[in-house]
Enzyme design. Structure first.
Site, PDB file in Angstrom:
ATOM      1  N   LYS A   4       0.765  -1.309   0.175  1.00 17.45           N
ATOM      2  CA  LYS A   4       0.183   0.025  -0.198  1.00 17.45           C
ATOM      3  C   LYS A   4       0.750   1.364  -0.036  1.00 17.45           C
ATOM      4  O   LYS A   4       0.577   2.052  -0.408  1.00 17.45           O
ATOM      5  CB  LYS A   4      -1.071  -0.029   1.164  1.00 17.45           C
ATOM      6  CG  LYS A   4      -1.900  -1.207   1.684  1.00 17.45           C
ATOM      7  CD  LYS A   4      -2.785  -1.564   0.519  1.00 17.45           C
ATOM      8  CE  LYS A   4      -3.862  -2.188   0.889  1.00 17.45           C
ATOM      9  NZ  LYS A   4      -3.902  -3.583   1.255  1.00 17.45           N
TER      10      LYS A   4
HETATM   11  C1  LIG Z   1      -4.401  -4.792   0.920  1.00 21.44           C
HETATM   12  C2  LIG Z   1      -3.523  -6.093   1.039  1.00 21.44           C
HETATM   13  C3  LIG Z   1      -4.313  -7.151   0.001  1.00 21.44           C
HETATM   14  C4  LIG Z   1      -5.484  -6.966  -0.951  1.00 21.44           C
HETATM   15  O1  LIG Z   1      -5.084  -5.909  -2.097  1.00 21.44           O
HETATM   16  P1  LIG Z   1      -6.297  -5.503  -2.716  1.00 21.44           P
HETATM   17  O2  LIG Z   1      -5.839  -4.538  -3.719  1.00 21.44           O
HETATM   18  O3  LIG Z   1      -7.552  -4.965  -1.890  1.00 21.44           O
HETATM   19  O4  LIG Z   1      -6.652  -6.792  -3.595  1.00 21.44           O
HETATM   20  C5  LIG Z   1      -3.326  -8.252  -0.015  1.00 21.44           C
HETATM   21  N1  LIG Z   1      -2.283  -8.309   0.853  1.00 21.44           N
HETATM   22  C6  LIG Z   1      -1.918  -7.616   1.424  1.00 21.44           C
HETATM   23  C7  LIG Z   1      -0.587  -7.815   2.282  1.00 21.44           C
HETATM   24  C8  LIG Z   1      -2.451  -6.328   1.495  1.00 21.44           C
HETATM   25  O5  LIG Z   1      -2.069  -5.419   2.366  1.00 21.44           O
END
Ligand SMILES: *Cc1c(COP(=O)(O)O)cnc(C)c1O
Length: 470
Positions: A115
Site C-alpha cells: 500500500k
Molecule cells: C491490501 C492487501 C491485499 C489485498 O489487496 P487488494 O488491492 O485489496 O486486492 C493483499 N495482501 C496484503 C498484504 C494487503 O495489505
C-alpha cells in the site's frame, strides 16, 4: 486528454484533480479513465533498466495530463521513491524463488506493505494539489489491516488533511493495529468499529455518498476506490515486466486479492500495452472472486477470518471497475447488476462476458493449511520467508501457471514480520523485526471504539474534523 467517468454513468467527464480529490463519484460509482492510453513498444524498450521514478513518470503522465506540471510531478516522484521512504534502491526488487518464478518484494516502504507504493505518492500529491487550491480535506478510509497504517503514514505530515481510519475491532493483527494507533499526530484519528471490514467499508461509502456531509467536511477517500492509487500501482507491474524482458517477452503475475485493487492495476498495465500473459487472482477461503471466475455467479457469503486478514473481504470494490469494461461500458447494465448485488447479495454474469473474463483472469483459492504449507516449502526450497498473503499468491502462481517458459511473478504484498505468529506456525521461527517496527509494542495507542452505526461514526468525525463548515 484523458478525463474520468463514473462506472455508474458517464455524466460530464471529470479532470484528474477532481477525481483525485473526490475519491468516490457522487453517484457512488468509481472513476475510470474515459479512454485507455497506449504505451508504445519503443518507449517500453527505452524504459528497460531505468530507475523506478522514470518508469513511474512515463506510466502516470498520460493519466495525469496537465493537472501537475511535468517538472513538479517528477520532483514529487523522486521525493517519494528516492527520498528515503523506501529502503531498497530498486524500490520493488524481484527475488527468484524457483525456475522462472519470482516474487516481487512490495514491502520496502515505511509500513511494510504494498500500500505504501501508491500512498506515499498520493500523500505528497494531495498536499501539492490542496496547496494549489487553498483547500483543506477530510479523508475517511476503511482498512482490513494494511491500508490504514499506510494511509496514516502518508498523511501524518500533510498540513491540509485530517484523516479518519476505520478498522474492524479485533480483526487486524496487533502489529497492524499498533502501526495505526501509535502515530502521534493531531490530524490522525483511528476508529475501531464493532463489525467486519465490509461494515467499515460500507460506512465509508455511505458517508462519501452523503452530499451534505461530503460538502460540509470536504470528504475524500484514500482506499483503492481512489483512482490515483490504481494508477500508481500500475508502475511496479511495468518495472517487473521490463526487468523480465518486456516488451519482447511476456510475463505473468499472481496477485493475492481482497478488494481487487492490486490485480486490477495489473489488468490496467496489460490494457495500456504491457505484455502480460496470465493474471492470477489469488484468494484465501473468502473466495467470492474465485467462485465468480469459475462459475459466473457472484454470490456474497459470510466473511471468515483467515491467516491472511487483509483479504478477508466479500465485497471487492474495485471489481466494479473491471466489470464496467468487461460489459463494454454498459453503464446502465452495470448499475442494475450493482443494485442486484446490494439487494440480493448476488448476480449472475452473462456467458459471453464470462468467456472474456476467463481469458483475462485465472483464479485460485488457498485455505489456511495450504498457506502454511506454501510458506514452509518456500522457506525450505529457497530460504525465503514469506508472509501469509504472499503465500496465497505464490500458491496461485505455482498451481495455475500454464506455460512454464513464461516467467511468473508472485506479488509479496507484506513483510513477513507483520505476521510473525503465522510465520512461526509455518516454519518454527519468528521473522526478525525490521527497524521501522522497533518500539511499536511499548508505545501508547490512540483510538476510539464505536458501534457499527452510521450516526455515531458521523457524529464523531463531524466533531473532530477541522475542515468543517459550521
Ligand atoms: C491490501 C492487501 C491485499 C489485498 O489487496 P487488494 O488491492 O485489496 O486486492 C493483499 N495482501 C496484503 C498484504 C494487503 O495489505
Amino acid at each position: 486528454m484523458i478525463r474520468y467517468v463514473s462506472t455508474r454513468g458517464p455524466g460530464t467527464p471529470q479532470s484528474f484533480t477532481d477525481v483525485m480529490l473526490a475519491g468516490l463519484a457522487p453517484d457512488s460509482g468509481l472513476y475510470i479513465p474515459d479512454m485507455w492510453p497506449e504505451i508504445d513498444r519503443d518507449l517500453l524498450s527505452h524504459l528497460a533498466g531505468t530507475p523506478y521514478t522514470n518508469v513511474a513518470m512515463e506510466i502516470m503522465t498520460p493519466f495525469i495530463g496537465k493537472a501537475v506540471p511535468p517538472d513538479v510531478l517528477f520532483k514529487i516522484l523522486q521525493d517519494t521513491y528516492e527520498g528515503g521512504s523506501f529502503d531498497h534502491a530498486c524500490v520493488a526488487p524481484l527475488v527468484q524463488v524457483g525456475p522462472s518464478a519470482w516474487i516481487m518484494e512490495l514491502f520496502h516502504g515505511p509500513t511494510l506493505s504494498f500500500k505504501d507504493y501508491a500512498l506515499q505518492f498520493i500523500g505528497r500529491l494531495f498536499d501539492y494539489l490542496l496547496e494549489q487550491k487553498g483547500q483543506r480535506l477530510t479523508i475517511v478510509g476503511a482498512t482490513s489491516g494494511d491500508t490504514g497504517s499506510a494511509a496514516i503514514e502518508a498523511c501524518r505530515n500533510c498540513k491540509n488533511i485530517d484523516i479518519f481510519i476505520l478498522h474492524p475491532k479485533g480483526r487486524t493483527s496487533e502489529i497492524q493495529r499498533r502501526q495505526m494507533t501509535t502515530v502521534e499526530a493531531p490530524n490522525v484519528f483511528n476508529i475501531a468499529v464493532e463489525g467486519t471490514f465490509d461494515d467499515c467499508q460500507t460506512l465509508v461509502k455511505t458517508m462519501l455518498g452523503d452530499a451534505k456531509m461530503r460538502g460540509d467536511l470536504n470528504l475524500s477517500a484514500i482506499n483503492s476506490i481512489n483512482w490515483a492509487r490504481i494508477m500508481a500501482q500500475i508502475v511496479y507491474y511495468a518495472t517487473a515486466a521490463l526487468a523480465l524482458g518486456a516488451p519482447h517477452r511476456p510475463v505473468s503475475f499472481a496477485v493475492p486479492t481482497g478488494n481487487f485493487g492490486n490485480v486490477y492495476a495489473g489488468w490496467c498495465a496489460r490494457r495500456i500495452g504491457l505484455p502480460i500473459d496470465q493474471l492470477i487472482v489469488a484468494t484465501n477461503k473468502n473466495d467470492i472472486l474465485t467462485r465468480f471466475f469459475e462459475t459466473g455467479d457472484m454470490r456474497m457469503e459470510r466473511v471468515m477470518p483467515t491467516l491472511s486478514p487483509s483479504m478477508d473481504i466479500q465485497i471487492s470494490s474495485n471489481f466494479e471497475r473491471y466489470l464496467c469494461d468487461l460489459m463494454g461500458r454498459d453503464y446502465d447494465g452495470l448499475k442494475k447488476l450493482m443494485h442486484a448485488f446490494k439487494v440480493q447479495k448476488a448476480f449472475i454474469m452473462n456467458p459471453d462476458s464470462m468467456q472474456k473474463a476467463k481469458r483475462e483472469f485465472t483464479a485460485q483459492r488457498c485455505d489456511d493449511e495450504t498457506t502454511l504449507q506454501t510458506m514452509r516449502e518456500c522457506y525450505l526450497q529457497s530460504g525465503i520467508m514469506i508472509d501469509p498473503h504472499t503465500a496465497v499468491g505464490l500458491y496461485g502462481a505455482m498451481t495455475k501457471r500454464d506455460d512454464p517458459s513464461v516467467p511468473v511473478v508472485a506479488l509479496a504484498c507484506a513483510h513477513p514480520a507483520k505476521f510473525p505468529d503465522a510465520v512461526e506456525k509455518a516454519i518454527g521461527i519468528r521473522p526478525p523485526m525490521p527497524a521501522v517496527l522497533d518500539g511499536l509494542l511499548g508505545k501508547a495507542e490512540h483510538y476510539i471504539v464505536l458501534p457499527n452505526d452510521l450516526g455515531k461514526v458521523q457524529g464523531y468525525i463531524r466533531n473532530e474534523a477541522k475542515a468543517i463548515r459550521r
